[in-house]
Design a protein around this motif. Structure first.
Motif, mmCIF file in Angstrom:
data_model
loop_
_atom_site.group_PDB
_atom_site.id
_atom_site.type_symbol
_atom_site.label_atom_id
_atom_site.label_comp_id
_atom_site.label_asym_id
_atom_site.label_seq_id
_atom_site.Cartn_x
_atom_site.Cartn_y
_atom_site.Cartn_z
ATOM 1 N N MET A 44 -46.059 -10.841 -67.846
ATOM 2 C CA MET A 44 -45.800 -12.691 -67.513
ATOM 3 C C MET A 44 -44.355 -12.448 -67.561
ATOM 4 O O MET A 44 -43.919 -12.529 -68.577
ATOM 5 N N ALA A 45 -44.028 -12.934 -66.711
ATOM 6 C CA ALA A 45 -42.402 -12.665 -65.763
ATOM 7 C C ALA A 45 -42.467 -14.457 -65.911
ATOM 8 O O ALA A 45 -42.892 -14.967 -65.052
ATOM 9 N N VAL A 46 -41.389 -15.002 -66.176
ATOM 10 C CA VAL A 46 -40.709 -16.530 -66.987
ATOM 11 C C VAL A 46 -38.827 -16.271 -65.716
ATOM 12 O O VAL A 46 -38.515 -15.316 -66.756
ATOM 13 N N ASN A 47 -38.620 -17.748 -65.857
ATOM 14 C CA ASN A 47 -37.123 -17.669 -65.439
ATOM 15 C C ASN A 47 -36.892 -18.678 -66.468
ATOM 16 O O ASN A 47 -37.712 -19.455 -66.597
ATOM 17 N N ARG A 48 -35.675 -18.578 -66.603
ATOM 18 C CA ARG A 48 -34.495 -20.051 -67.177
ATOM 19 C C ARG A 48 -33.319 -20.088 -66.863
ATOM 20 O O ARG A 48 -32.649 -18.849 -66.834
ATOM 21 N N VAL A 49 -32.879 -21.282 -66.109
ATOM 22 C CA VAL A 49 -31.847 -21.362 -65.288
ATOM 23 C C VAL A 49 -30.570 -21.063 -67.073
ATOM 24 O O VAL A 49 -30.354 -20.632 -66.800
ATOM 25 N N THR A 50 -31.051 -22.064 -68.251
ATOM 26 C CA THR A 50 -30.150 -21.826 -70.265
ATOM 27 C C THR A 50 -30.981 -21.570 -70.050
ATOM 28 O O THR A 50 -32.462 -21.384 -70.171
ATOM 29 N N PRO A 51 -30.590 -21.108 -72.061
ATOM 30 C CA PRO A 51 -31.177 -20.605 -72.848
ATOM 31 C C PRO A 51 -32.123 -21.649 -72.965
ATOM 32 O O PRO A 51 -33.090 -21.520 -73.692
ATOM 33 N N GLU A 52 -31.969 -23.283 -72.924
ATOM 34 C CA GLU A 52 -33.053 -24.218 -74.144
ATOM 35 C C GLU A 52 -33.285 -24.344 -72.904
ATOM 36 O O GLU A 52 -34.305 -25.461 -72.954
ATOM 37 N N SER A 53 -33.090 -24.372 -71.410
ATOM 38 C CA SER A 53 -34.632 -24.892 -70.518
ATOM 39 C C SER A 53 -35.908 -24.188 -70.288
ATOM 40 O O SER A 53 -36.261 -23.151 -71.112
ATOM 41 N N PRO A 54 -36.493 -25.082 -69.769
ATOM 42 C CA PRO A 54 -38.053 -24.585 -70.116
ATOM 43 C C PRO A 54 -38.216 -23.231 -68.816
ATOM 44 O O PRO A 54 -37.727 -23.559 -68.373
#
Length: 104
Positions: A44-54
């Protein structure tokens, strides 16, 4: 017309909440698949804009051990790619690699 617009907006908002809830359950689904189907490949791959973002869902890949074994033992070397476009609040494309059964 105002009632119809507000009803349509309410339904769309409920659908988005349902989609978000279903995507949140993908983590549990992938963990359960790993436990119950040993030898299967689950990614499963997910993206995060910043390390703190969901996390934002990007892709989900499943290749079951039984399918691997069946492909190696009985399928001809004919491979195709099938896909469709997803509609709804979250647009995207669903792709599946398909093979022809040797008994077909």
């Amino acid at each position: 017309m105002t009632r119809c617009r507000s009803a349509k907006k309410m339904v769309k908002d409920n659908l988005v909440v349902n989609f978000v809830h279903e995507f949140a359950m993908l983590w549990d689904d992938s963990d359960e698949l790993r436990l119950k189907n040993l030898g299967s490949t689950i990614r499963m791959a997910v993206n995060r804009v910043t390390p703190e973002s969901p996390p934002h869902f990007k892709r989900f890949y499943v290749y079951f051990k039984a399918m691997k074994r069946g492909w190696k033992e009985g399928c001809k070397l004919i491979l195709g790619l099938d896909g469709c476009f997803l509609k709804g609040p979250f647009k995207g494309e669903q792709l599946a690699a398909v093979g022809r059964d040797g008994n077909n």
